[in-house]
Write a protein that holds these residues in place. Structure first.
Motif, PDB file in Angstrom:
ATOM      1  N   ALA A   1       0.838  -1.204   0.000  1.00 27.15           N
ATOM      2  CA  ALA A   1       0.000   0.000   0.000  1.00 27.15           C
ATOM      3  C   ALA A   1       0.869   1.248   0.000  1.00 27.15           C
ATOM      4  CB  ALA A   1      -0.924   0.000   1.217  1.00 27.15           C
ATOM      5  N   ALA A   2       1.956   1.210   0.779  1.00 28.93           N
ATOM      6  CA  ALA A   2       2.845   2.370   0.838  1.00 28.93           C
ATOM      7  C   ALA A   2       3.442   2.629  -0.538  1.00 28.93           C
ATOM      8  CB  ALA A   2       3.943   2.136   1.864  1.00 28.93           C
ATOM      9  N   VAL A   3       3.810   1.524  -1.233  1.00 27.77           N
ATOM     10  CA  VAL A   3       4.376   1.690  -2.576  1.00 27.77           C
ATOM     11  C   VAL A   3       3.323   2.304  -3.499  1.00 27.77           C
ATOM     12  CG1 VAL A   3       5.268   0.469  -4.596  1.00 27.77           C
ATOM     13  CG2 VAL A   3       6.017  -0.194  -2.289  1.00 27.77           C
ATOM     14  N   ILE A   4       2.100   1.755  -3.435  1.00 26.73           N
ATOM     15  CA  ILE A   4       1.041   2.283  -4.290  1.00 26.73           C
ATOM     16  C   ILE A   4       0.809   3.767  -4.005  1.00 26.73           C
ATOM     17  CG2 ILE A   4      -1.419   2.119  -4.850  1.00 26.73           C
ATOM     18  CD1 ILE A   4      -1.237  -0.871  -4.326  1.00 26.73           C
ATOM     19  N   SER A   5       0.742   4.118  -2.707  1.00 23.37           N
ATOM     20  CA  SER A   5       0.543   5.522  -2.335  1.00 23.37           C
ATOM     21  C   SER A   5       1.644   6.403  -2.899  1.00 23.37           C
ATOM     22  CB  SER A   5       0.533   5.669  -0.810  1.00 23.37           C
ATOM     23  OG  SER A   5      -0.749   5.425  -0.322  1.00 23.37           O
ATOM     24  N   THR A   6       2.902   5.943  -2.725  1.00 25.08           N
ATOM     25  CA  THR A   6       4.029   6.735  -3.199  1.00 25.08           C
ATOM     26  C   THR A   6       3.948   6.925  -4.705  1.00 25.08           C
ATOM     27  OG1 THR A   6       5.255   5.584  -1.490  1.00 25.08           O
ATOM     28  CG2 THR A   6       6.528   6.982  -2.984  1.00 25.08           C
ATOM     29  N   VAL A   7       3.640   5.821  -5.403  1.00 24.64           N
ATOM     30  CA  VAL A   7       3.540   5.919  -6.861  1.00 24.64           C
ATOM     31  C   VAL A   7       2.438   6.903  -7.253  1.00 24.64           C
ATOM     32  CG1 VAL A   7       2.893   4.649  -8.947  1.00 24.64           C
ATOM     33  CG2 VAL A   7       4.491   3.639  -7.308  1.00 24.64           C
ATOM     34  N   MET A   8       1.277   6.803  -6.579  1.00 25.86           N
ATOM     35  CA  MET A   8       0.170   7.712  -6.903  1.00 25.86           C
ATOM     36  C   MET A   8       0.575   9.162  -6.695  1.00 25.86           C
ATOM     37  SD  MET A   8      -3.536   6.216  -5.799  1.00 25.86           S
ATOM     38  CE  MET A   8      -3.220   6.122  -4.044  1.00 25.86           C
ATOM     39  N   VAL A   9       1.253   9.427  -5.552  1.00 26.94           N
ATOM     40  CA  VAL A   9       1.635  10.807  -5.252  1.00 26.94           C
ATOM     41  C   VAL A   9       2.659  11.312  -6.258  1.00 26.94           C
ATOM     42  CG1 VAL A   9       2.842  12.254  -3.573  1.00 26.94           C
ATOM     43  CG2 VAL A   9       1.057  10.696  -2.818  1.00 26.94           C
ATOM     44  N   ILE A  10       3.660  10.461  -6.556  1.00 28.66           N
ATOM     45  CA  ILE A  10       4.691  10.912  -7.508  1.00 28.66           C
ATOM     46  C   ILE A  10       4.089  11.133  -8.882  1.00 28.66           C
ATOM     47  CG2 ILE A  10       6.807  10.217  -8.725  1.00 28.66           C
ATOM     48  CD1 ILE A  10       7.697   8.889  -6.099  1.00 28.66           C
ATOM     49  N   ALA A  11       3.233  10.197  -9.307  1.00 27.56           N
ATOM     50  CA  ALA A  11       2.594  10.352 -10.615  1.00 27.56           C
ATOM     51  C   ALA A  11       1.759  11.629 -10.664  1.00 27.56           C
ATOM     52  CB  ALA A  11       1.718   9.140 -10.920  1.00 27.56           C
ATOM     53  N   SER A  12       1.049  11.888  -9.570  1.00 27.14           N
ATOM     54  CA  SER A  12       0.215  13.091  -9.536  1.00 27.14           C
ATOM     55  C   SER A  12       1.068  14.347  -9.602  1.00 27.14           C
ATOM     56  CB  SER A  12      -0.616  13.129  -8.253  1.00 27.14           C
ATOM     57  OG  SER A  12      -1.459  12.013  -8.201  1.00 27.14           O
ATOM     58  N   LEU A  13       2.152  14.352  -8.822  1.00 28.74           N
ATOM     59  CA  LEU A  13       3.030  15.523  -8.837  1.00 28.74           C
ATOM     60  C   LEU A  13       3.628  15.715 -10.224  1.00 28.74           C
ATOM     61  CD1 LEU A  13       4.838  15.238  -5.380  1.00 28.74           C
ATOM     62  CD2 LEU A  13       3.117  16.904  -6.078  1.00 28.74           C
ATOM     63  N   ALA A  14       4.010  14.590 -10.852  1.00 31.18           N
ATOM     64  CA  ALA A  14       4.588  14.691 -12.196  1.00 31.18           C
ATOM     65  C   ALA A  14       3.560  15.269 -13.160  1.00 31.18           C
ATOM     66  CB  ALA A  14       5.051  13.312 -12.665  1.00 31.18           C
ATOM     67  N   LEU A  15       2.330  14.798 -13.057  1.00 33.51           N
ATOM     68  CA  LEU A  15       1.277  15.320 -13.921  1.00 33.51           C
ATOM     69  C   LEU A  15       1.055  16.808 -13.680  1.00 33.51           C
ATOM     70  CD1 LEU A  15      -1.356  12.466 -13.796  1.00 33.51           C
ATOM     71  CD2 LEU A  15      -0.413  13.486 -15.867  1.00 33.51           C
ATOM     72  N   LEU A  16       1.083  17.184 -12.397  1.00 35.01           N
ATOM     73  CA  LEU A  16       0.870  18.591 -12.059  1.00 35.01           C
ATOM     74  C   LEU A  16       1.960  19.461 -12.656  1.00 35.01           C
ATOM     75  CD1 LEU A  16      -0.325  18.419  -8.353  1.00 35.01           C
ATOM     76  CD2 LEU A  16      -1.547  19.424 -10.268  1.00 35.01           C
ATOM     77  N   VAL A  17       3.198  18.923 -12.624  1.00 30.24           N
ATOM     78  CA  VAL A  17       4.307  19.724 -13.140  1.00 30.24           C
ATOM     79  C   VAL A  17       4.271  19.769 -14.662  1.00 30.24           C
ATOM     80  CG1 VAL A  17       6.816  19.852 -13.333  1.00 30.24           C
ATOM     81  CG2 VAL A  17       5.763  19.317 -11.141  1.00 30.24           C
ATOM     82  N   THR A  18       4.041  18.596 -15.288  1.00 29.89           N
ATOM     83  CA  THR A  18       4.133  18.568 -16.747  1.00 29.89           C
ATOM     84  C   THR A  18       2.886  19.136 -17.427  1.00 29.89           C
ATOM     85  OG1 THR A  18       3.358  16.299 -16.686  1.00 29.89           O
ATOM     86  CG2 THR A  18       5.738  16.626 -16.852  1.00 29.89           C
ATOM     87  N   ARG A  19       1.707  18.715 -17.001  1.00 26.89           N
ATOM     88  CA  ARG A  19       0.507  19.176 -17.690  1.00 26.89           C
ATOM     89  C   ARG A  19      -0.110  20.381 -17.027  1.00 26.89           C
ATOM     90  NH1 ARG A  19      -2.914  14.299 -20.084  1.00 26.89           N
ATOM     91  NH2 ARG A  19      -3.928  16.121 -20.951  1.00 26.89           N
ATOM     92  N   GLY A  20       0.046  20.473 -15.729  1.00 28.62           N
ATOM     93  CA  GLY A  20      -0.534  21.601 -15.019  1.00 28.62           C
ATOM     94  C   GLY A  20      -2.036  21.468 -14.903  1.00 28.62           C
ATOM     95  N   LEU A  21      -2.638  22.389 -14.179  1.00 28.28           N
ATOM     96  CA  LEU A  21      -4.083  22.362 -14.018  1.00 28.28           C
ATOM     97  C   LEU A  21      -4.718  23.249 -15.077  1.00 28.28           C
ATOM     98  CD1 LEU A  21      -4.243  22.689 -10.142  1.00 28.28           C
ATOM     99  CD2 LEU A  21      -4.907  20.690 -11.480  1.00 28.28           C
ATOM    100  N   ASN A  22      -5.893  22.851 -15.490  1.00 22.92           N
ATOM    101  CA  ASN A  22      -6.641  23.666 -16.440  1.00 22.92           C
ATOM    102  C   ASN A  22      -7.462  24.658 -15.634  1.00 22.92           C
ATOM    103  OD1 ASN A  22      -8.214  24.678 -18.472  1.00 22.92           O
ATOM    104  ND2 ASN A  22      -9.486  22.841 -18.655  1.00 22.92           N
ATOM    105  N   PHE A  23      -6.807  25.765 -15.252  1.00 23.91           N
ATOM    106  CA  PHE A  23      -7.481  26.724 -14.378  1.00 23.91           C
ATOM    107  C   PHE A  23      -8.659  27.375 -15.075  1.00 23.91           C
ATOM    108  CE2 PHE A  23      -3.343  26.912 -12.099  1.00 23.91           C
ATOM    109  CZ  PHE A  23      -3.834  26.540 -10.870  1.00 23.91           C
ATOM    110  N   GLY A  24      -9.751  27.511 -14.357  1.00 24.52           N
ATOM    111  CA  GLY A  24     -10.907  28.229 -14.876  1.00 24.52           C
ATOM    112  C   GLY A  24     -10.644  29.721 -14.823  1.00 24.52           C
ATOM    113  N   ILE A  25     -11.541  30.491 -15.413  1.00 29.50           N
ATOM    114  CA  ILE A  25     -11.283  31.928 -15.476  1.00 29.50           C
ATOM    115  C   ILE A  25     -11.330  32.579 -14.093  1.00 29.50           C
ATOM    116  CG2 ILE A  25     -12.056  32.211 -17.847  1.00 29.50           C
ATOM    117  CD1 ILE A  25     -14.610  33.430 -16.644  1.00 29.50           C
ATOM    118  N   ASP A  26     -11.929  31.902 -13.111  1.00 29.59           N
ATOM    119  CA  ASP A  26     -11.904  32.436 -11.744  1.00 29.59           C
ATOM    120  C   ASP A  26     -10.471  32.721 -11.320  1.00 29.59           C
ATOM    121  OD1 ASP A  26     -14.393  31.476 -11.992  1.00 29.59           O
ATOM    122  OD2 ASP A  26     -14.339  30.111 -10.278  1.00 29.59           O
ATOM    123  N   PHE A  27      -9.553  31.832 -11.776  1.00 28.86           N
ATOM    124  CA  PHE A  27      -8.192  31.898 -11.266  1.00 28.86           C
ATOM    125  C   PHE A  27      -7.191  32.537 -12.214  1.00 28.86           C
ATOM    126  CE2 PHE A  27      -9.373  28.016  -8.610  1.00 28.86           C
ATOM    127  CZ  PHE A  27      -9.786  28.840  -7.584  1.00 28.86           C
TER     128      PHE A  27
END
Lengths: 322, 530
Positions: free
Chosen positions: A22-48
């Motif tokens: 579970a710890a491995v899965i969690s770590t992978v999920m977090v790293i993958a998410s961070l990588a996605l956040l860095v590479t693709r970024g969020l599609n911010f709405g016009i509010d932001f």
């Protein structure tokens, strides 16, 4: 009539034997998410990020390319054109104009609206939003501030009410929930706006509920079975609360799934995020929050000096009446 | 714990009944019965946010730097007037650069007299007792007047109060229903108009400062110089959109918008074209009569917000205090100018910095699918709870429905606004309330399995579960308060529902179900199927 039992009585599943994986899965999920956040970024709405958003329902199918050309011709910036709901529901988004004056967002939105109403008779403009760059920055700051402070305040409360290890566990578990949901938004490029912040806050709320229920049982069992190891205590606590976890997750996921499938299009991303948040939140209560307790090797001694005060607090909530 | 004294029982029921009754006007508002309810009942109703009801939201920001400049200009004019008063004091080289006023006093011996005349022009500002201008003398002959921060803050505050009032009058003039106009922060005004679909007219109206001035046209100006944007001394160049070419006018104002008593859209009796008819107050009428007498045959310019609308010739002395402005108006634009003029000049320029308009159809769609989803979701929970906990499931379900009604009731009591994120708050609260009952019922089951008697299992179930319920709700309350204090817009809408929901859900899921359970236990049931 016999009550329906989704989970059999006295389950004895060894959840904690699964904790390394579970710890491995969690770590992978977090790293993958961070990588996605860095590479693709969020599609911010016009509010932001500022800009204009016009939602139109056309009376017949429209050529997206033709529409794009028409909007382009206005010279108010590169449009993003997206379908939402049916093929005739189109959202047109424009960025904040370069030499922005405070009023230009609102003016550009009006131009866009006029053009559409002229070029496509019968088209209904559902909503027009215009946010100047200045306001959007403030909205983002305020949203992030509210989110961050809420999480810290919660961790402090749990530290006071339980023990610091529990506070750290809850905070890390919450952080994992947030990162994974943000990663989901980066992966799907669903619009991230102020409503999404409300969804994140809801997830925090639910996820906390879940963690506190398990922590409460862990604390109770730590006092009750003083000689049991922390791993056994955790297993026992999770098993004891398992039927509750299943019932509650089910009863919350049901309305959410209904919102995803039948709810307003405007909150599709919102509902989907919440449904995901519940799954991730349940996961993190079991493995992240509890995993931290194992790391710190929480034992009954942690509670000895606090036992009296904690009981006194509980008394206040539920006064013993004869 | 299961023993309810009568007063507690009645209090609980009374709270439930009042909470539910408060929700009634809200629930009926969409039906035909709604409008027939007495007015006092309809006052306690949950308002729908613009994202659900449709309408326009406009956020205006004031250019507060205007206030600074205006104060300098006004003070300069006042100083000039004061010094001209007999015995006249000769001054020169007056400037308003660098945010302060400075001028030379020609006769050094008169410095003290100058100071004495200036002192009454300043006043106390704020709570500190500080004055609104500082006066100092430099190099024995130069007087420098600097506006203080306290004075400026007070002037800005006053300008914002006035501006909000002018905005209110203008929005009211448009005849929209139930507009909300609120000051926000130090320099912003929020305008919300439910149901308004095309905010264009409103934005144009609010974007007009409506500073009306009548000035004489400078006929001596050289056209070549004018084209370069230069005007003779004592005059200024202003755009004249309807003629195309800019025009030079004298700097001094003959008459200003402050002297207007009324303005209406009318029709020109000769051409039938839309015009704006204005009536001056008595002072303005007298002054207008005098100026038109002195300048018969010369043109004067009618200027709105630094742009010339028209520049007619004065044919004869105009008595009676009325005048009209013509200048290629449509009925709408004439009407708009009339509204702007009679609602008064904005003390500061306002700019639209955020705008959102949602059509009633989209709002109605959101509500409808939200309600459908809510009903299906609630039904699913109700069925699940019923099958899982039988009798105790029924109690939980009653509590769930009461909880929803009570949230609406409390929101109605505070006239809170329900928005789309607010619906999310609802979902979370319902979830938390169901969770509380699940926790209690699971615990009762557990205690029963351990061999406790019915009574003691129920008692322990409530007691042990309450601890976790309490902790979970306090943490959520902390989060909700943080969101309310630090969040903006939708986040706050969410927080409001959450805070109310936490209180009502603990009450219904714990206290109210316990009351029902206690009543049932009085019948001394021998078995508990759960």
């Amino acid at each position: 009539m016999r009550p329906l039992k989704l989970v059999p009585d006295n389950t004895n599943i060894d959840f904690m034997s699964f904790r390394k994986i579970a710890a491995v899965i969690s770590t992978v999920m977090v790293i993958a998410s961070l990588a996605l956040l860095v590479t693709r970024g969020l599609n911010f709405g016009i509010d932001f990020v500022g800009g204009q958003l016009v939602r139109v329902t056309f009376s017949q199918d429209v050529e997206i390319e033709q529409l794009r050309a028409r909007v382009d011709a206005l010279g108010v910036g590169e449009p993003t054109i997206q379908q939402f709901g049916s093929a005739r529901d189109i959202a047109i988004r424009l960025p904040v104009p370069e030499n922005e004056t405070p009023a230009s967002a609102s003016q550009a939105a009006q131009k866009l609206r006029d053009t559409i109403e002229q070029a496509y008779p019968g088209a209904r403009v559902g909503s027009v939003e215009a946010v100047s760059g200045k306001v959007s920055g403030e909205l983002f700051e305020k949203g992030a501030l509210a989110l961050g402070l809420a999480m810290i305040a919660i961790a402090i409360y749990i530290w006071f009410r339980f023990e610091w290890q529990f506070g750290v566990g809850a905070l890390l578990a919450l952080a994992q929930d947030m990162i994974v949901v943000l990663g989901f938004f980066a992966a799907t490029q669903l619009e991230f706006d102020l409503n999404t912040i409300a969804a994140l806050l809801t997830i925090i709320g639910y996820s906390l509920n879940d963690k506190i229920v398990i922590f409460d049982r862990v604390r109770e069992n730590l006092r009750k079975f003083r000689r049991m190891g922390i791993v056994e205590i955790l297993n026992l606590s999770i098993n004891e609360t398992l039927s509750r976890t299943v019932m509650t997750s089910l009863s919350i996921t049901m309305p959410l799934l209904v919102l995803v499938f039948f709810g307003p299009d405007v909150i599709f991303g919102f509902s989907l995020a919440m449904a995901l948040g519940i799954i991730v939140g349940t996961w993190s209560s079991m493995f992240v929050g509890n995993g931290i307790l194992i790391q710190f090797n929480v034992s009954p001694e942690n509670f000895d000096r606090k036992a009296v005060t904690a009981n006194a607090n509980a008394e206040r909530v539920a006064p013993r009446e004869r | 714990m299961l023993d309810f004294p009568p007063w507690k029982k009645w209090l609980t029921w009374a709270t439930v009944i009042v909470g539910v009754l408060l929700a009634v006007p809200t629930l009926l508002s969409g039906t035909s019965i709604g409008p027939q309810l007495p007015a006092w009942m309809n006052k306690t109703k949950v308002n729908l946010g613009l994202d659900l009801a449709g309408g326009s939201y406009i956020l205006l920001e004031a250019q507060t730097s205007d206030v600074r400049n205006q104060r300098l200009e006004t003070m300069r004019d006042t100083i000039l007037g004061e010094m001209r008063r007999a015995p006249r004091i000769a001054i020169g080289d007056i400037s308003t650069r660098d945010g302060r006023i400075s001028f030379m006093v020609r006769d050094v011996t008169q410095i003290d007299a100058v100071r004495e005349r200036l002192l009454p022009l300043t006043a106390g500002a704020g709570l500190t007792g500080q004055r609104d201008w500082n006066i100092e003398v430099r190099d024995t002959t130069r007087v420098v007047m600097t506006p203080t921060e306290a004075g400026l803050a007070q002037a800005t505050e006053q300008a914002m109060v006035d501006a909000t009032e002018v905005v209110r009058r203008r929005v009211d003039e448009l005849g929209t229903r139930e507009p909300t106009i609120i000051r926000q922060g130090s320099n912003r005004i929020v305008v919300q108009v439910p149901g308004l679909q095309d905010p264009q007219a409103l934005k144009e109206l609010l974007g007009k400062t409506a500073r009306l001035e009548f000035k004489l046209v400078d006929t001596a100006a050289d056209p070549a110089q004018l084209a370069r944007g230069q005007a003779p001394i004592g005059s200024q160049v202003l755009p004249y959109p309807s003629s195309g070419a800019p025009i030079a006018v004298k700097r001094s104002t003959i008459i200003s918008g402050d002297q207007i008593a009324d303005a209406r859209q009318e029709y020109d009796p000769q051409t039938g074209a839309p015009i704006v008819g204005i009536r001056f107050n008595s002072e303005g009428g007298r002054r207008f009569a005098r100026v038109t007498q002195e300048n018969t045959g010369k043109p004067f310019a009618i200027i709105v917000d630094n742009s010339v609308i028209s520049a007619p010739n004065i044919n004869e002395q105009i008595l009676g205090g009325a005048a009209s402005i013509s200048g290629g108006f449509t009925v709408e634009s004439a009407n708009q100018l009339a509204i702007a003029l009679r609602s008064g000049k904005l003390p500061v320029d306002l700019t639209v910095i955020e705008e959102s308009t949602i059509s009633p159809e989209l709002g109605a769609d959101s509500i409808q699918s939200g309600v459908i989803a809510g009903v299906i979701g609630t039904l699913a929970i109700v069925v699940l709870m019923l099958f899982a906990y039988l009798r105790f499931g029924v109690y939980a379900n009653i509590a769930l429905v009461v909880n929803v009604l009570m949230i609406l009731g409390v929101m109605a009591l505070f006239n809170a606004t329900l928005t789309l994120p607010g619906i999310a708050g609802f979902v979370l609260t319902i979830g938390a309330a169901v969770d509380a009952n699940v926790l209690i019922n699971e615990r009762i089951r557990e205690e029963r399995r351990r061999g406790r008697s019915v009574n003691s299992a129920v008692e322990f179930g409530y007691k042990e579960a309450t601890r976790a319920i309490f902790d979970a709700n306090v943490t959520n309350a902390i989060a909700a308060v943080m969101m309310f204090v630090f969040g903006a817009g939708p986040v706050r809408g969410f927080a409001v529902v959450l805070i109310i929901g936490i209180v009502t859900s603990v009450f219904t899921a714990v206290t109210f179900t316990r009351l029902m359970v206690a009543d049932w236990l009085k019948k001394r049931p021998r078995e508990l199927v759960i």
